[in-house]
Write a protein that holds these residues in place. Structure first.
Motif, PDB file in Angstrom:
ATOM      1  N   GLY A  23       0.820  -1.209   0.000  1.00 38.43           N
ATOM      2  CA  GLY A  23       0.000   0.000   0.000  1.00 38.43           C
ATOM      3  C   GLY A  23       0.852   1.256   0.000  1.00 38.43           C
ATOM      4  O   GLY A  23       1.724   1.424   0.848  1.00 38.43           O
ATOM      5  N   ALA A  24       0.587   2.143  -0.975  1.00 37.55           N
ATOM      6  CA  ALA A  24       1.362   3.380  -1.096  1.00 37.55           C
ATOM      7  C   ALA A  24       0.496   4.614  -0.857  1.00 37.55           C
ATOM      8  O   ALA A  24       0.675   5.657  -1.487  1.00 37.55           O
ATOM      9  N   GLY A  25      -0.462   4.475   0.077  1.00 41.21           N
ATOM     10  CA  GLY A  25      -1.202   5.653   0.538  1.00 41.21           C
ATOM     11  C   GLY A  25      -0.330   6.427   1.514  1.00 41.21           C
ATOM     12  O   GLY A  25       0.865   6.141   1.649  1.00 41.21           O
ATOM     13  N   LEU A  75      -2.388  -0.338  -6.123  1.00 41.28           N
ATOM     14  CA  LEU A  75      -3.229  -0.470  -7.324  1.00 41.28           C
ATOM     15  C   LEU A  75      -3.018   0.699  -8.277  1.00 41.28           C
ATOM     16  O   LEU A  75      -3.231   0.572  -9.480  1.00 41.28           O
ATOM     17  N   PHE A  76      -2.609   1.861  -7.713  1.00 39.34           N
ATOM     18  CA  PHE A  76      -2.578   3.093  -8.503  1.00 39.34           C
ATOM     19  C   PHE A  76      -1.159   3.511  -8.885  1.00 39.34           C
ATOM     20  O   PHE A  76      -0.344   3.805  -7.999  1.00 39.34           O
ATOM     21  N   PRO A  77      -0.874   3.552 -10.197  1.00 41.41           N
ATOM     22  CA  PRO A  77       0.472   3.905 -10.648  1.00 41.41           C
ATOM     23  C   PRO A  77       0.945   5.285 -10.172  1.00 41.41           C
ATOM     24  O   PRO A  77       2.124   5.477  -9.899  1.00 41.41           O
ATOM     25  N   GLU A  78      -0.006   6.255 -10.034  1.00 40.52           N
ATOM     26  CA  GLU A  78       0.416   7.608  -9.623  1.00 40.52           C
ATOM     27  C   GLU A  78       0.932   7.612  -8.176  1.00 40.52           C
ATOM     28  O   GLU A  78       1.838   8.371  -7.836  1.00 40.52           O
ATOM     29  N   ARG A  79       0.380   6.732  -7.342  1.00 45.29           N
ATOM     30  CA  ARG A  79       0.887   6.616  -5.968  1.00 45.29           C
ATOM     31  C   ARG A  79       2.284   5.988  -5.971  1.00 45.29           C
ATOM     32  O   ARG A  79       3.152   6.368  -5.187  1.00 45.29           O
ATOM     33  N   LEU A  80       2.471   5.015  -6.841  1.00 45.47           N
ATOM     34  CA  LEU A  80       3.780   4.362  -6.926  1.00 45.47           C
ATOM     35  C   LEU A  80       4.828   5.311  -7.495  1.00 45.47           C
ATOM     36  O   LEU A  80       6.004   5.236  -7.134  1.00 45.47           O
ATOM     37  N   ALA A  81       4.393   6.237  -8.360  1.00 50.55           N
ATOM     38  CA  ALA A  81       5.316   7.257  -8.879  1.00 50.55           C
ATOM     39  C   ALA A  81       5.806   8.138  -7.740  1.00 50.55           C
ATOM     40  O   ALA A  81       7.001   8.469  -7.650  1.00 50.55           O
ATOM     41  N   MET A  82       4.897   8.503  -6.847  1.00 50.17           N
ATOM     42  CA  MET A  82       5.284   9.282  -5.663  1.00 50.17           C
ATOM     43  C   MET A  82       6.240   8.475  -4.783  1.00 50.17           C
ATOM     44  O   MET A  82       7.239   8.989  -4.276  1.00 50.17           O
ATOM     45  N   THR A 102     -10.474  14.491  -0.200  1.00 54.27           N
ATOM     46  CA  THR A 102      -9.852  13.318   0.433  1.00 54.27           C
ATOM     47  C   THR A 102     -10.663  12.062   0.139  1.00 54.27           C
ATOM     48  O   THR A 102     -10.108  11.005  -0.179  1.00 54.27           O
ATOM     49  N   ARG A 103     -11.982  12.183   0.233  1.00 51.83           N
ATOM     50  CA  ARG A 103     -12.855  11.016  -0.003  1.00 51.83           C
ATOM     51  C   ARG A 103     -12.655  10.447  -1.399  1.00 51.83           C
ATOM     52  O   ARG A 103     -12.674   9.230  -1.604  1.00 51.83           O
ATOM     53  N   GLN A 104     -12.445  11.351  -2.362  1.00 52.81           N
ATOM     54  CA  GLN A 104     -12.273  10.916  -3.751  1.00 52.81           C
ATOM     55  C   GLN A 104     -10.881  10.344  -4.028  1.00 52.81           C
ATOM     56  O   GLN A 104     -10.594   9.882  -5.125  1.00 52.81           O
ATOM     57  N   GLY A 105     -10.019  10.394  -3.002  1.00 52.18           N
ATOM     58  CA  GLY A 105      -8.680   9.824  -3.156  1.00 52.18           C
ATOM     59  C   GLY A 105      -7.754  10.668  -4.001  1.00 52.18           C
ATOM     60  O   GLY A 105      -6.788  10.153  -4.575  1.00 52.18           O
ATOM     61  N   GLN A 106      -8.034  11.966  -4.097  1.00 53.23           N
ATOM     62  CA  GLN A 106      -7.165  12.848  -4.886  1.00 53.23           C
ATOM     63  C   GLN A 106      -5.904  13.174  -4.101  1.00 53.23           C
ATOM     64  O   GLN A 106      -5.962  13.477  -2.912  1.00 53.23           O
ATOM     65  N   GLY A 107      -4.745  13.129  -4.791  1.00 52.40           N
ATOM     66  CA  GLY A 107      -3.496  13.500  -4.140  1.00 52.40           C
ATOM     67  C   GLY A 107      -3.142  12.559  -3.003  1.00 52.40           C
ATOM     68  O   GLY A 107      -3.606  11.420  -2.922  1.00 52.40           O
ATOM     69  N   ILE A 108      -2.288  13.045  -2.095  1.00 59.31           N
ATOM     70  CA  ILE A 108      -1.854  12.215  -0.969  1.00 59.31           C
ATOM     71  C   ILE A 108      -2.433  12.749   0.342  1.00 59.31           C
ATOM     72  O   ILE A 108      -3.271  12.136   0.966  1.00 59.31           O
ATOM     73  N   LYS A 109      -1.996  13.931   0.749  1.00 58.84           N
ATOM     74  CA  LYS A 109      -2.429  14.498   2.025  1.00 58.84           C
ATOM     75  C   LYS A 109      -3.063  15.869   1.807  1.00 58.84           C
ATOM     76  O   LYS A 109      -2.462  16.745   1.202  1.00 58.84           O
ATOM     77  N   VAL A 110      -4.287  16.007   2.307  1.00 57.56           N
ATOM     78  CA  VAL A 110      -5.003  17.282   2.242  1.00 57.56           C
ATOM     79  C   VAL A 110      -4.819  17.993   3.583  1.00 57.56           C
ATOM     80  O   VAL A 110      -5.057  17.411   4.641  1.00 57.56           O
TER      81      VAL A 110
END
Length: 354
Positions: free
Chosen positions: A176-178, A201-208, A335-343
Motif C-alpha cells: 500500500g502506497a497511501g 493499485l494506482f500507478p500515480e501513488r507508486l510514482a510518488m 480526500t474522499r475521492q482519493g485525490q493527491g496524498i495528504k489534504v
C-alpha cells in the motif's frame, strides 16, 4: 484573540458542519493553541461516511481532526516548558490515568486513553483548541507547521518500523502506497533499509513512492493471486524480504504479506480491514514468521522532530492539497475521492503558509 472558534463538527453519519464554538480555557496542565495546520486522515473521512470505526461510534457531535500543529496562546498555571508564542506539534493520544500500560511505556494501549477525534473525544480541526501540555512538542525553527502536523502519520511509520525491527541492511516489502505506506517507506529508509518494494493499485501513488526513495514499485491488479505477488516480490529483490509492513488491511494483501516474507522474518499489520480475515496461518507458523500488530504509536514525537529537523526525512511532498478551514467540506470531499496524498486544512486566517 478572535471571539469565534470555527470548528469542523461531525453530527452523525454524512452530517458534517462548520460551527462556532466557545474558545476553551486551559486547565493547570494544559495549553490553549491557535491551530495552524491540520491534516485530514482516512479515519476522519471514515467517521464522516460511516459514523463509526469498529466499536467507536459517533453518538454526539464531535470535532474532527488529529494531525495537528499550532501556536501556544495561553498556558495553564502549572505548565513550565512552554510559553505563549511557541510553535508546537500535537500528539493526539493522552493517557487519562497512570495504569500498567502507562508505567511500562505502552500508553497507546491504555483502554481509557483520550484520543482526538475518536468518539467521544473532540479533535482539533478548529481555530482554538486546548491540550495537555505534556503532549505538545516544541518545533525547531527549521520545521514548518505542516511538517509538525505530519508528525502524526510519520509516527505511525516510526512505530511500525520499530515493531518490525527495521535496521541497517533490512529488505522491506510495504503493501500500500497511501499516506501511511509512504511514511513507512520514508522511515524504513531513514532507519537503514537497503531495499524497499512497495505495492499499490494506482500507478500515480507508486510514482510518488519512487520519488520518495522506493527501490521497486510494484503495480497490483485486483485479481492478482497472493502467492504470485509474493513470487514477484522475491524476483525483484532476488530473495524474500526480511520484513513486510502491511498498510492496506485488505485480506488478500495480508495473505501476500505472509507468503512473501522470508522464514524467520516479521510481518507488521498496520492497515485496518474487516474484523475477521482468512490468512495462511500455518504457512507463517511452520516458517516462524512473526505477525505483529500496530496500534497508533507511542514515544515517537521526539524522534520524528529530530528526523525532520536534521532533514533525514522529508515529508513535504506528501502535502498535495491545501484549503482554508472555511472550505472544510471541499477538503473532505477531495480526500474522499482519493485525490493527491495528504489534504491540509489551514486554520489560521492570518497565516496560510506551510
Amino acid at each position: 484573540m478572535e471571539t469565534g472558534n470555527l470548528s469542523v463538527v461531525l453530527h452523525a453519519q454524512g452530517d458534517l458542519r462548520l460551527e462556532h464554538r466557545a474558545i476553551p480555557e486551559p486547565g493547570p496542565n494544559e495549553v490553549l493553541l491557535q491551530m495552524h495546520s491540520v491534516g485530514i486522515c482516512g479515519s476522519d473521512v471514515h467517521y464522516w461516511q460511516h459514523g463509526r470505526i469498529g466499536d467507536f461510534v459517533v453518538t454526539k457531535p464531535m470535532v474532527l481532526g488529529h494531525e495537528a500543529a499550532g501556536r501556544v496562546v495561553k498556558v495553564g498555571s502549572a505548565v513550565k516548558h512552554l510559553k505563549a508564542g511557541d510553535r508546537v506539534a500535537v500528539e493526539p493520544g493522552v493517557p487519562r490515568e497512570m495504569d500498567e500500560f502507562f508505567k511500562s511505556g505502552h500508553y497507546n494501549l491504555s483502554p481509557t486513553i483520550f484520543f482526538c477525534a475518536t468518539p467521544p473525544d473532540d479533535g482539533n480541526l478548529c481555530r482554538y483548541y486546548k491540550h495537555s501540555a505534556n503532549f505538545c512538542y516544541k518545533l525547531p525553527d527549521n520545521v514548518t507547521f505542516e511538517e509538525g502536523a505530519l508528525i502524526e502519520p510519520l509516527s505511525v511509520g516510526i512505530h511500525a518500523c520499530r515493531r518490525a525491527g527495521v535496521s541497517l541492511g533490512s529488505t522491506v516489502l510495504i503493501c500500500g502506497a497511501g499516506p501511511i505506506g509512504l511514511v513507512c517507506l520514508l522511515v524504513a529508509k531513514a532507519m537503514g533499509a537497503s531495499q524497499v518494494v512497495i505495492t499499490d493499485l494506482f500507478p500515480e501513488r507508486l510514482a510518488m513512492a519512487k520519488e520518495l526513495g522506493a527501490d521497486f514499485p510494484l503495480t497490483v491488479k485486483r485479481g492478482d493471486g497472493p502467492q504470485d505477488l509474493a513470487k514477484s516480490v522475491e524476483g525483484m529483490l532476488g530473495a524474500q524480504p526480511d520484513i513486510t509492513i502491511e498498510c492496506t488491511g485488505v485480506e488478500s494483501s495480508i495473505q501476500t504479506a505472509i507468503y512473501a516474507t522470508r522464514s524467520g522474518g516479521v510481518v507488521v499489520l498496520v492497515g485496518l480491514g474487516s474484523e475477521m480475515a482468512t490468512v495462511p496461518l500455518l504457512n507463517a507458523a511452520v516458517r516462524e514468521v512473526d505477525i505483529r500488530g500496530v496500534f497508533r504509536y507511542c514515544n515517537t514525537w521526539p524522534m520524528a522532530i529530530a528526523m525532520l529537523a536534521s532533514k533525514k526525512v522529508n515529508v513535504k511532498p506528501l502535502v498535495t492539497h491545501r484549503f482554508p478551514l472555511e472550505q472544510a467540506a471541499q477538503a473532505f470531499e477531495t480526500t474522499r475521492q482519493g485525490q493527491g496524498i495528504k489534504v491540509m486544512l489551514k486554520c489560521d486566517q492570518n497565516d496560510q503558509n506551510p
